[in-house]
Design an enzyme around this catalytic site. Structure first.
Site, mmCIF file in Angstrom:
data_model
loop_
_atom_site.group_PDB
_atom_site.id
_atom_site.type_symbol
_atom_site.label_atom_id
_atom_site.label_comp_id
_atom_site.label_asym_id
_atom_site.label_seq_id
_atom_site.Cartn_x
_atom_site.Cartn_y
_atom_site.Cartn_z
ATOM 1 C CB SER A 93 -0.915 -0.027 1.261
ATOM 2 O OG SER A 93 0.017 -0.270 2.444
ATOM 3 C CG LEU A 94 2.338 2.852 3.239
ATOM 4 C CD1 LEU A 94 3.036 2.810 4.750
ATOM 5 C CD2 LEU A 94 1.125 3.696 3.062
ATOM 6 C CB ALA A 95 6.989 1.269 -0.423
ATOM 7 C CD GLN A 96 6.340 0.359 -7.749
ATOM 8 O OE1 GLN A 96 5.250 0.086 -7.590
ATOM 9 N NE2 GLN A 96 7.235 0.332 -8.623
ATOM 10 C CB VAL A 97 10.162 -4.483 -3.182
ATOM 11 C CG1 VAL A 97 11.590 -4.956 -2.827
ATOM 12 C CG2 VAL A 97 9.836 -3.967 -1.671
ATOM 13 C CE LYS A 105 8.528 -0.261 2.590
ATOM 14 N NZ LYS A 105 8.595 -0.922 4.046
ATOM 15 C CG ASP A 157 2.394 -4.226 9.126
ATOM 16 O OD1 ASP A 157 1.379 -5.148 9.097
ATOM 17 O OD2 ASP A 157 2.724 -3.723 7.910
#
Length: 360
Positions: free
Chosen positions: A170-174, A189, A324
């Protein structure tokens, strides 16, 4: 005299006036929306998302009121079935809302989906698919974030950089990359660029909406969720905080677990910033994937026991707790002697429990 004059207004003139008022009612907000879109598109999009929230909140309130009214005097079984059906409709509405709004809202939906001790099961079932639903940022925007944050071209920073992300949240992609120094594999990231503006404007608007709905329907108690997001989201959007948390966690957990048992990926500080985090690449399968664990020759019960030991150490040992721990953030692979080795990812959010809580 005034009443007499109004009574003598011709029907044709009255019809024109009413049509004019109707047109003005439609046109004025449309023109205002178009002006806002042209002047400040991020704010226009924020109000659009908040508008969707308002519609869904209203639908939820009306649905539960209708169910309560329709089931006065009904048998306990019938009332329970009716409320469960309302929960199911509510979960579906919230899932659709999170998908439509994206970004922070997917994160919110994922958070609610983990609250199985608090939220009715139909909501959990509807929101769990959000863990597999995340936006992907196109490569040109990813490159822009990388070069803005790290101050150099991608080609001068990495020996190789895969443009397609291997995972998105939801906040970032790798993205997978290779180090210029030693050629080792890296996990980079990169934060979705729209989130910074969304976080600044959205939470305040969302809080206003929740308070307004609470006035209309006092039982609508979601202020706690807004409060959590207000506190946690800025921390999660600063990847320097995640790097610090990971370093603290590695040090504390090393008192009980060696690196052959538990691995926290190392961070490459020179290739990291507020919106970019570069770490060692780590392989593994999700801790909840029993079939993959068995295929690796690992006993799921042994993995479960190790997970309990690690979180027991966090909760009752150091008090420094990873907040988390969904399946995508806990990988498992075969370690020394065929024993399981855990890889702990995503250190953006931790809480320090005090001694009183740990002793209780």
């Amino acid at each position: 005299l005034t009443v007499h004059r109004v009574a003598r207004v011709k029907p044709r003139m009255l019809g024109r006036a009413l049509r004019g008022a109707a047109v003005a009612t439609v046109v004025t907000p449309t023109v205002a929306a178009a002006a806002l879109y042209a002047a400040d598109r991020p704010m226009f999009e924020a109000y659009t998302r908040i508008g969707r929230c308002a519609v869904v909140a209203g639908a939820l309130v009306l649905d539960y009121r209708a169910v309560a009214a329709a089931n006065k005097g009904a048998s306990p079984l019938a009332a329970r079935e009716a409320i469960t059906a309302a929960h199911t409709r509510g979960g579906e509405r919230l899932h659709a809302l999170c998908e439509a709004n994206g970004g922070v809202y997917i994160k919110l939906g994922q958070h609610v989906a983990l609250l199985d001790y608090l939220v009715p099961e139909p909501y959990l079932k509807a929101l769990r698919p959000l863990f597999d639903c995340a936006p992907r940022t196109a490569w040109p925007l990813v490159r822009e974030v990388l070069e803005m944050e790290l101050g150099a071209s991608v080609e001068s920073l990495f020996a190789d950089f895969e443009q397609e992300p291997i995972a998105s949240a939801s906040l970032a992609q790798v993205h997978r990359a290779r180090s210029l120094v030693d050629g080792c594999a890296l996990a980079v990231k990169v934060q979705h660029p729209a989130l910074r503006n969304m976080a600044r404007t959205e939470i305040a608007l969302l809080e206003v909406l929740v308070r307004v709905v609470r006035v209309v329907e006092p039982s609508f108690g979601f202020q706690w969720l807004v409060d959590e997001v207000k506190f946690n989201l800025p921390l999660e959007l600063d990847f320097r905080n995640e790097a610090r948390n990971g370093a603290i966690s590695r040090t504390l957990l090393a008192r009980r677990f060696d690196e052959e048992t538990l691995r926290v990926p190392g961070v490459h500080a020179a290739l990291s910033s507020e919106r970019v985090l570069t770490m060692d690449w780590e392989e593994g399968v999700p801790a909840t994937d029993a079939a993959s664990l068995s295929a690796l020759g690992l006993d799921p019960r042994e993995v479960s026991r190790l997970l309990g030991q690690v979180w027991g150490e966090m909760c009752f040992g150091s008090g420094w707790v990873h907040c988390d721990p969904h399946p995508g953030n806990i990988l498992v692979r075969v370690g020394v002697g065929g024993r399981p080795q855990l890889v702990l990812l995503d250190h953006g959010l931790y809480r320090q429990g005090d001694d009183t809580l740990r002793l209780q």
